[in-house]
Design a protein around this motif. Structure first.
Motif, mmCIF file in Angstrom:
data_model
loop_
_atom_site.group_PDB
_atom_site.id
_atom_site.type_symbol
_atom_site.label_atom_id
_atom_site.label_comp_id
_atom_site.label_asym_id
_atom_site.label_seq_id
_atom_site.Cartn_x
_atom_site.Cartn_y
_atom_site.Cartn_z
ATOM 1 N N GLU A 78 0.780 -1.278 -0.006
ATOM 2 C CA GLU A 78 -0.075 -0.116 -0.144
ATOM 3 C C GLU A 78 1.045 1.181 0.018
ATOM 4 O O GLU A 78 1.760 1.347 0.671
ATOM 5 N N ALA A 80 1.156 5.306 0.632
ATOM 6 C CA ALA A 80 0.529 6.628 1.634
ATOM 7 C C ALA A 80 -0.180 7.538 0.741
ATOM 8 O O ALA A 80 -1.276 7.953 1.070
ATOM 9 N N ARG A 114 -3.596 4.919 -0.187
ATOM 10 C CA ARG A 114 -4.673 5.349 0.890
ATOM 11 C C ARG A 114 -5.327 6.711 0.576
ATOM 12 O O ARG A 114 -6.276 7.072 0.973
ATOM 13 N N ARG A 115 -4.656 7.702 0.112
ATOM 14 C CA ARG A 115 -4.979 9.067 -0.276
ATOM 15 C C ARG A 115 -4.832 9.535 -1.765
ATOM 16 O O ARG A 115 -3.430 9.358 -2.111
#
Ligand code: 5RP
Length: 225
Positions: A78, A80, A114-115
């Motif tokens: 993943e 960030a 995630r963003r």
């Protein structure tokens, strides 16, 4: 003071996006002229990140030329944050992307993050998506079938050309650009078109929408969340 040019607005948001890069973490990097400004800015903090996952051959080359290592998406977990531009973005963070033909890899890297931080000049903010010709990556043998399916929805789809022949994406596929659609329900539209046979990716980013948009305006960078 003179109004800032579109190029200066892109520089502004490209630099502002550095605040969202997490030191010590690999960053997801999109594609396009706005992202190119971000890549230039990212070079200033290359010693504080392991590197990047890139969404196109063009961005990979730029990153490497500046000494920023590029990892294969399969080598990393993943992310960030993913930083990318848009052709259109609405107030909910839904976007149309793919003007640079990199939409499929962009969606893959966005899905790993995630963003999603979108960087755009203010001309990209719209009330309803659909004025910009919607890019769709299609397997070549399916293009005419996909053109007919869009016609049934009231759209006009054209195969994107480069030097007089169909443009070939980084994935070896073609792009059709669709006009005449008003995308009032981007989530449903993305889900529907993505399951048409031969469609690799539709350039609606609703399921992978932006959580933050850094909008370059004559009054400075506006943050939309
Ligand atoms: C490329 C894209 C780009 O993010 C989009 O086309 C915006 O590009 P630019 O920053 O050059 O206006 O989706 O496939």
């Amino acid at each position: 003071m003179n109004a800032l040019t579109q190029d200066e607005l892109k520089t502004l948001v490209g630099q502002a996006a550095l605040a969202y890069v997490v030191p010590g973490e690999i960053v997801g990097v999109g594609t396009g002229s706005t992202v190119n400004k971000f890549i230039e800015a990212l070079a200033s903090m290359k010693d504080r990140i392991p590197g990047a996952v890139s969404s196109s051959v063009a961005s990979t080359e730029r990153l490497r030329a500046l000494g920023i290592p590029v990892f294969d998406a399969n080598e990393v977990g993943e992310l960030a944050v993913y930083i990318d531009g848009a052709d259109e973005i609405d107030g909910r963070g839904f976007m149309v992307k793919g003007g640079g033909a990199a939409l499929t890899r962009e969606k893959i890297v966005a899905a790993e993050a995630r963003r999603f931080v979108c960087i755009a000049d203010e001309s990209k903010l719209v009330a309803t998506l659909g004025a910009f010709p919607l890019p769709v990556e299609v397997i070549p043998m399916a293009t005419q079938r996909v053109v007919r399916q869009f016609a049934a929805l009231g759209g006009v789809a054209r195969v994107r050309l480069k030097d007089g022949v169909p443009l070939v994406t980084d994935n070896g596929q073609h792009i059709v650009d669709v006009t005449g659609l008003s995308l009032t329900d981007p989530l449903a539209f993305e889900s529907e078109v993505n399951q048409w046979p031969g469609v690799v990716t539709v350039g609606v980013f609703a399921h992978q929408k932006a959580q933050v948009c850094l909008l370059g305006t004559s009054g400075g960078v506006k943050t939309l969340k």
